[in-house]
Design an enzyme around this catalytic site. Sequence first.
Site, PDB file in Angstrom:
ATOM      1  N   LEU A 111       4.192  -3.534   4.410  1.00  0.00           N
ATOM      2  CA  LEU A 111       4.831  -4.841   4.437  1.00  0.00           C
ATOM      3  C   LEU A 111       6.190  -4.657   3.777  1.00  0.00           C
ATOM      4  CD1 LEU A 111       1.985  -7.299   3.314  1.00  0.00           C
ATOM      5  CD2 LEU A 111       2.798  -6.867   5.635  1.00  0.00           C
ATOM      6  N   ASP A 112       7.245  -5.193   4.393  1.00  0.00           N
ATOM      7  CA  ASP A 112       8.559  -4.992   3.790  1.00  0.00           C
ATOM      8  C   ASP A 112       8.669  -5.748   2.471  1.00  0.00           C
ATOM      9  OD1 ASP A 112       9.665  -7.678   4.231  1.00  0.00           O
ATOM     10  OD2 ASP A 112       9.706  -7.142   6.347  1.00  0.00           O
ATOM     11  N   ARG A 113       9.722  -5.492   1.764  1.00  0.00           N
ATOM     12  CA  ARG A 113       9.867  -6.000   0.401  1.00  0.00           C
ATOM     13  C   ARG A 113       9.795  -7.516   0.311  1.00  0.00           C
ATOM     14  NH1 ARG A 113      14.997  -4.482  -3.573  1.00  0.00           N
ATOM     15  NH2 ARG A 113      14.039  -5.147  -5.536  1.00  0.00           N
ATOM     16  N   THR A 158       8.240  -9.545   2.487  1.00  0.00           N
ATOM     17  CA  THR A 158       7.032 -10.095   3.096  1.00  0.00           C
ATOM     18  C   THR A 158       5.892 -10.125   2.087  1.00  0.00           C
ATOM     19  OG1 THR A 158       7.684  -9.264   5.263  1.00  0.00           O
ATOM     20  CG2 THR A 158       5.378  -9.859   4.985  1.00  0.00           C
TER      21      THR A 158
END
Length: 319
Positions: A187-189, A191
Site C-alpha cells: 500500500l503506498d504511503r 493509502t
Amino acid sequence: MEKKYSKIEKEPFITNPGEEKKSFAKPASKRGGSRSNAFDARDKYERGSLKYGRRPSAGDEKDDRAKSFVQKRRLNKIEKDIHKDTIRLNKYIANSGICSRREADDLIVQGLVEVNGKVVNEMGYQVQKTDKVVFDGQNITPEKPVYVLLNKPKGYISTTKDDKARKTVMDLVANASPYRVFPVGRLDRSTTGVILLTNDGHMTKKLTHPSFDAKKIYHVTLDKKLSHEDMKLIVEGIRLDEGIAVVDQISFIEGKPKNEIGIEIHIGWNRVIRRIFQRLGYEVEALDRVMFAGLTKKNIKRGHWRILTELEVNNLKML
C-alpha cells in the site's frame, strides 16, 4: 438521460454484464427470510467500528480482554518453541508449512527427509537448531507460519526497511511475532487500511501472483463528485501504461456524498486506482483498503494489528 442516471444511482456498473449484479447498498431485511447476498461496502468495514458511531459497551471491553488473552497465548506458544534446543522432526517439517505433523510422519517413513545429508526415517527423531534439514531437495526452516493483519495508517510505507529512514509498517508490528514477517503486497504511503504480513513465503507468493486474482475493495474519496459518464468509462476500462485497467465493481456508497466511491479490483498495478481517476481529471484525497482476500479491518483500530485465527488461515489456504 436523467431517468437513465437515476437508475445508475440504484444499481452499480458491473464489468461482466452476464454475471449477477451486486450492490454496495445494504438490502432491506425481510422478516423470516434470509439476508440477500448483495454486496454492501459499509457492512464490511463500518460494522463494529467506533469511528462510524458504534457505541461502546461493557461487552466490548470483555471481548477486547478475551481477544488480547488469545493473542498472548498464541505468541507465548511460538516463543516456547523458539527457546527449545531440539524439536521433533515431524514438528520441524510441519512448522515449515509443508504439511501437518501426521503427513510429515509419512514423509519421514518414506525416506523423503534428510538431516545433515543423511536420510532419517526414525519416528520421534529430535532435530537441533543447527541441523540442516532437506525435503524434496530444498532446505527448510522450522519457523511456524505467523499471519499478522494490520490496519495501516497514513504516512507509513509497506517495506521492511527504507533508505530515507521513513516510517514503515514493520515499526507497527515490531512486537507481533518473534519471527520476521514481510508485507504481502504493498500500500503506498498515503493509502490506509488492510495489509497482511507473514513469514509464509508460499502464501505470500500465492496472494501476490497475478493469476491468483486476490480481490481488494477500496473506499475512495475524490476531490469532486464523480459523474455518471466517468463511472461508465471506468467500467468500460481505462487505458493506462500497462494496458486496460479492469475494475470488477464500482458504485456510489449509500448514504455518502457522490465523491465517495466503493471500488473492487484485483489487478495489482502500482497506484492503479489513483491513476484511473487522475486520467479522468479527479484527484484521490483519501484511499482506504477495506478488504483484502476476504480479510477486513473490522474491530482493528488504525495503527493496530491482530493475529489471524486458524479459520481465517485455512480460508486463505483454500482460496
